[in-house]
Design an enzyme around this catalytic site. Structure first.
Site, PDB file in Angstrom:
ATOM      1  N   GLY A  82      13.046   2.366  -1.296  1.00  0.00           N
ATOM      2  CA  GLY A  82      13.687   3.242  -0.908  1.00  0.00           C
ATOM      3  C   GLY A  82      12.839   4.350  -0.280  1.00  0.00           C
ATOM      4  O   GLY A  82      13.125   4.254   0.497  1.00  0.00           O
TER       5      GLY A  82
ATOM      6  N   SER B 199       7.457  -1.317   0.383  1.00  0.00           N
ATOM      7  CA  SER B 199       6.768  -0.046   0.658  1.00  0.00           C
ATOM      8  C   SER B 199       7.625   1.344   0.290  1.00  0.00           C
ATOM      9  O   SER B 199       6.560   1.872   0.270  1.00  0.00           O
ATOM     10  CB  SER B 199       9.361  -0.217   0.866  1.00  0.00           C
ATOM     11  N   ALA B 200       8.439   2.313  -0.019  1.00  0.00           N
ATOM     12  CA  ALA B 200       8.204   3.509  -1.113  1.00  0.00           C
ATOM     13  C   ALA B 200       6.866   3.060  -2.044  1.00  0.00           C
ATOM     14  O   ALA B 200       6.471   3.685  -2.245  1.00  0.00           O
ATOM     15  CB  ALA B 200       9.740   4.489  -1.420  1.00  0.00           C
TER      16      ALA B 200
ATOM     17  N   HIS C 167       5.998  -0.795   6.485  1.00  0.00           N
ATOM     18  CA  HIS C 167       6.846  -1.107   7.783  1.00  0.00           C
ATOM     19  C   HIS C 167       6.752  -0.470   9.082  1.00  0.00           C
ATOM     20  O   HIS C 167       7.136  -0.753  10.558  1.00  0.00           O
ATOM     21  CB  HIS C 167       8.482  -0.123   7.679  1.00  0.00           C
TER      22      HIS C 167
ATOM     23  N   GLU D 151       5.696  -5.592   9.043  1.00  0.00           N
ATOM     24  CA  GLU D 151       6.016  -6.454   7.318  1.00  0.00           C
ATOM     25  C   GLU D 151       5.776  -7.283   7.315  1.00  0.00           C
ATOM     26  O   GLU D 151       6.266  -8.646   8.681  1.00  0.00           O
ATOM     27  CB  GLU D 151       7.960  -6.385   7.538  1.00  0.00           C
TER      28      GLU D 151
END
Lengths: 235, 235
Positions: free
Chosen positions: A90, A122-123, A159, A194
């Site tokens: 997020g 991710s985050a 990413h 990714e």
């Protein structure tokens, strides 16, 4: 004693949420009945409940229950007592702001150093680095600090995107942005594409997945690292 | 009494630095002998001198001299006495940090409100909004605040990019990021595509260039605005 999976993304193009990682997670979280989920990064602004439900559905496929950190009255106790912890993706600025707001950053770091198995995507991966300063996210909220968990001795760029040679867009490439970071900061930065993830077992850090990763160090040419590389040499 | 050109980008694909804007700038900065350039955003980490030299070459084509703000012993006096001011692109976190470090943010805002002609491109445009929170840049340095000049009653997203429907990349689109911003902030955000600029004359804000711009407001569907639109209605 660390035990982390740090993934570039939760989802591969065309796949379901966490699908490509489930075999790995089944082993990583074996013997775990209930996973503690940290939903603070709220992708696309979804609520903590909605986000936790999405994670619950994914982990039900490998018979693991999920509780959201927001469901606990005392989030510190919830982290201390967790069998395993997952922080989803997020917005990194939001995630870091919330971790500081509830005074959880240091506690989470200490807990993971004691060996509680962790998954970040991710985050949730970004925060395992020394600082959040190589995030791709928009600064939608002002965090009290950019310092993060420091579970690895470098920073991540999840990413990671190679420059598109056909693009006519004049915004900075990811590589240019990371070079700008290195004008002011000495920390290495790993561009994690990714489908890649890092496995951290004690002090050993291994690049997993089928892809190479791109390593950026101050005053050095970027370097491509093969899957399987041991990254423990990075300082 | 404001007099600003706020451009998405300095450079169009295939064109030279500022080339597409020169006819406009020739009129905007008419009667000006020497332009004050703020080089703090340092694109790709180039030095203040290198950056100023690049700008000097571009403005020599329309017979305007350029002095870099870093060349002055007293930057506050330099801003107060400037005939015209240009802030170039680069990293917005760095630019904002430097403006606060030298205590120039408020002074620059006051100076522009008195009518000193201004040009911003990219990061130099971002700072004309209310906050820098819709920048695309990497947080390579921690600024003391995200507040910026507030020359327009909304925020900007320069280099606005439409979602690439062919992309297999799972990172957030620009639109998703701006929607996340609107979970926590009420300010409108204007996505300014490369080749567009805003002309601000007193309280009138006009969209210029050949392209549409994309307007994002909290709890509303995004809206495409035609070139020539008057944006003064935004609050």
């Amino acid at each position: 004693m660390k035990n982390l999976i740090i993934a570039s993304t939760s989802t591969l193009h065309g796949g379901g949420y966490l699908d490509y990682l489930l075999p790995e997670l089944s082993a990583h979280f074996k013997n775990i009945t209930t996973l503690l989920f940290i939903p603070y990064a709220r992708p696309s602004g979804i609520t903590h409940n909605e986000y936790t439900e999405k994670v619950r559905q994914a982990f039900s496929k490998i018979d693991i229950k999920v509780k959201g950190l927001h469901e606990f009255e005392n989030p510190k106790e919830a982290i201390k007592q967790a069998e395993g912890i997952f922080t989803g993706g997020g917005n990194t600025f939001l995630l870091v702001s919330q971790l500081y707001r509830y005074d959880l950053m240091t506690l989470l770091s200490e807990t993971l150093k004691k060996g509680t198995p962790y998954l970040g995507t991710s985050a949730g991966s970004n925060i395992t680095g020394l600082t959040m300063q190589t995030t791709n996210d928009m600064p939608i909220i002002y965090p009290p600090s950019f310092q993060t968990l420091g579970m690895i001795p470098f920073n991540l760029n999840p990413h990671y995107l190679d420059p598109d040679t056909n693009s006519t867009h004049m915004g900075e490439t990811r590589e240019t942005r990371i070079k700008e970071f290195h004008q002011f900061n000495t920390l290495p930065v790993l561009g994690l594409r990714e489908g890649s993830w890092l496995e951290v077992r004690n002090e050993t850090i291994t690049l997993k997945g089928n892809l190479k990763a791109r390593l950026f160090r101050q005053n050095q040419e970027p370097e491509e690292l093969e899957s399987g590389s041991d990254l423990s040499f990075l300082k």
